[in-house]
Write a protein that holds these residues in place. Structure first.
Motif, short mmCIF file in Angstrom:
data_model
loop_
_atom_site.label_atom_id
_atom_site.label_comp_id
_atom_site.label_asym_id
_atom_site.label_seq_id
_atom_site.Cartn_x
_atom_site.Cartn_y
_atom_site.Cartn_z
N LEU A 89 76.74 -25.73 -20.42
CA LEU A 89 77.14 -27.11 -20.21
C LEU A 89 75.87 -27.91 -19.93
N ALA A 90 75.42 -28.65 -20.93
CA ALA A 90 74.12 -29.32 -20.86
C ALA A 90 74.28 -30.83 -20.80
N THR A 91 75.20 -31.27 -19.97
CA THR A 91 75.42 -32.71 -19.81
C THR A 91 74.71 -33.19 -18.54
N LYS A 92 74.60 -34.50 -18.42
CA LYS A 92 74.05 -35.07 -17.19
C LYS A 92 75.04 -34.84 -16.04
N PRO A 93 74.53 -34.71 -14.80
CA PRO A 93 75.40 -34.36 -13.67
C PRO A 93 76.61 -35.27 -13.50
N HIS A 94 76.45 -36.58 -13.72
CA HIS A 94 77.58 -37.49 -13.49
C HIS A 94 78.66 -37.36 -14.57
N ILE A 95 78.30 -36.75 -15.70
CA ILE A 95 79.28 -36.54 -16.78
C ILE A 95 79.99 -35.21 -16.64
N LEU A 96 79.37 -34.28 -15.93
CA LEU A 96 79.88 -32.91 -15.86
C LEU A 96 81.32 -32.81 -15.36
N PRO A 97 81.73 -33.52 -14.29
CA PRO A 97 83.12 -33.37 -13.83
C PRO A 97 84.15 -33.65 -14.91
N GLY A 98 83.93 -34.69 -15.71
CA GLY A 98 84.86 -35.01 -16.78
C GLY A 98 84.89 -33.94 -17.86
N VAL A 99 83.72 -33.39 -18.16
CA VAL A 99 83.64 -32.32 -19.16
C VAL A 99 84.38 -31.07 -18.67
N LEU A 100 84.19 -30.75 -17.38
CA LEU A 100 84.87 -29.58 -16.83
C LEU A 100 86.38 -29.73 -16.91
N GLN A 101 86.86 -30.93 -16.61
CA GLN A 101 88.31 -31.17 -16.68
C GLN A 101 88.81 -31.03 -18.12
N GLU A 102 88.00 -31.47 -19.07
CA GLU A 102 88.38 -31.41 -20.48
C GLU A 102 88.45 -29.98 -20.99
N ILE A 103 87.48 -29.16 -20.62
CA ILE A 103 87.39 -27.82 -21.22
C ILE A 103 88.11 -26.75 -20.42
N ARG A 104 88.50 -27.05 -19.17
CA ARG A 104 89.09 -26.02 -18.30
C ARG A 104 90.23 -25.26 -18.96
N PRO A 105 91.16 -25.93 -19.67
CA PRO A 105 92.28 -25.17 -20.27
C PRO A 105 91.83 -24.17 -21.32
N ALA A 106 90.63 -24.37 -21.90
CA ALA A 106 90.17 -23.49 -22.98
C ALA A 106 89.32 -22.34 -22.49
N VAL A 107 88.95 -22.32 -21.21
CA VAL A 107 88.10 -21.26 -20.69
C VAL A 107 88.91 -20.00 -20.47
N GLY A 108 88.47 -18.91 -21.09
CA GLY A 108 89.18 -17.65 -20.96
C GLY A 108 88.34 -16.58 -20.29
N PRO A 109 88.90 -15.41 -20.04
CA PRO A 109 88.18 -14.33 -19.36
C PRO A 109 87.00 -13.79 -20.16
N HIS A 110 86.96 -14.06 -21.46
CA HIS A 110 85.87 -13.56 -22.30
C HIS A 110 84.67 -14.51 -22.29
N HIS A 111 84.83 -15.68 -21.68
CA HIS A 111 83.75 -16.67 -21.69
C HIS A 111 82.76 -16.45 -20.55
N VAL A 112 81.49 -16.68 -20.82
CA VAL A 112 80.47 -16.84 -19.79
C VAL A 112 80.04 -18.30 -19.86
N VAL A 113 80.32 -19.06 -18.81
CA VAL A 113 80.04 -20.50 -18.81
C VAL A 113 78.93 -20.79 -17.82
N VAL A 114 77.88 -21.46 -18.28
CA VAL A 114 76.71 -21.76 -17.46
C VAL A 114 76.49 -23.26 -17.43
N SER A 115 76.41 -23.82 -16.24
CA SER A 115 76.13 -25.24 -16.11
C SER A 115 74.64 -25.46 -15.93
N LEU A 116 74.01 -26.12 -16.89
CA LEU A 116 72.60 -26.45 -16.76
C LEU A 116 72.41 -27.59 -15.77
N ALA A 117 73.41 -28.44 -15.62
CA ALA A 117 73.28 -29.56 -14.70
C ALA A 117 73.33 -29.11 -13.26
N ALA A 118 74.15 -28.11 -12.96
CA ALA A 118 74.32 -27.70 -11.57
C ALA A 118 73.93 -26.26 -11.29
#
Length: 251
Positions: free
Chosen positions: A71-100
């Protein structure tokens, strides 16, 4: 997981993400065809296509097509992105936030990175991430409390070094050396000093002392730097940047 099996996605396609992708490609960690980047417009995506990477305007597509997602968005954009993608995150994903979660110098080479794992991340996940990020430079796993300190030290520290390099070169220009030559010598001087620190593992104070000849040019110059409170000023700069990073994270 082998490089051929790994599918890497970037939600956000700015300089930070681009620098990391180029590092992965140079090191042969993952083929360009296995990298997918998303951005709202084509402004940043053309450079990714030139590298042979795939692109999209849909963040959810990145989740659907990737096993490791940055997740390579600016910090103030990250919360909205997390809300958008949360339903698609599965147990096979490794998710890394570059902002945080990971901070990276805005350089394509020789960056300095740290990462902190969340409660759901395994040793295998951490090893995978560290193996990939070492292709971009130094990479260390740290407690989460170190992330903002790293921002003050390394993320913002690049600018401190540029400022010092500028001052070094201008000092030589003042004494009669052409500017271009002075800048090249200043850069090489910084590079040599940094390599010495990394290769020897010695404390910088020890290396500094080794350069000083009694009554010589270096100790006279260092006296002027001490009178200007160089060390205290740089320490204050790291503290100010760290505090600002903490404030931004709380906004």
């Amino acid at each position: 997981m082998e490089a051929a099996e790994l599918r890497v996605g970037f939600v956000g396609a700015g300089r930070m993400a681009g620098g990391m992708a180029r590092g992965l490609l140079r090191a042969g960690k993952v083929p360009a065809s296995s990298i997918l980047a998303s951005a709202p417009s084509d402004r940043n995506l053309d450079a990714w296509r030139d590298l042979g990477c795939r692109t999209t305007h849909c963040n959810l597509e990145v989740l659907q097509e990737s096993t490791l997602v940055f997740l390579a968005t600016k910090p103030h954009i990250l919360p909205g992105v997390l809300q958008e993608i949360r339903p698609a995150v599965g147990p096979h994903h490794v998710v890394v936030s570059l902002a945080a979660g990971v901070t990276l110098q805005k350089l394509q080479r020789a960056g300095a990175m740290v990462f902190a794992r969340g409660s759901g991340a395994s040793d295998e996940d951490a090893a995978l991430l560290q193996n990939l990020l070492t292709s971009c430079g130094l990479c260390e796993e740290v407690p989460e409390s170190y992330i903002n300190i790293h921002t003050g030290l390394s993320g913002s520290g690049v600018a401190y070094v540029y400022l010092f390099a500028e001052a070094l070169a201008e000092g030589a220009v003042k004494m009669g050396m052409p500017g271009g030559l002075a800048s090249r010598i200043a850069a090489q001087t910084l590079l040599g000093a940094a390599k010495m620190m990394l290769e020897t593992g010695e404390h910088p104070a020890k290396l500094r002392g080794d350069v000083c000849t009694p009554g010589g040019t270096t100790v006279h110059a260092l006296h002027q730097l001490e009178k200007g409170a160089l060390r205290a000023t740089v320490m204050n700069a790291v503290e100010a940047a760290t505090k600002r990073a903490c404030d931004v994270g709380e906004d």
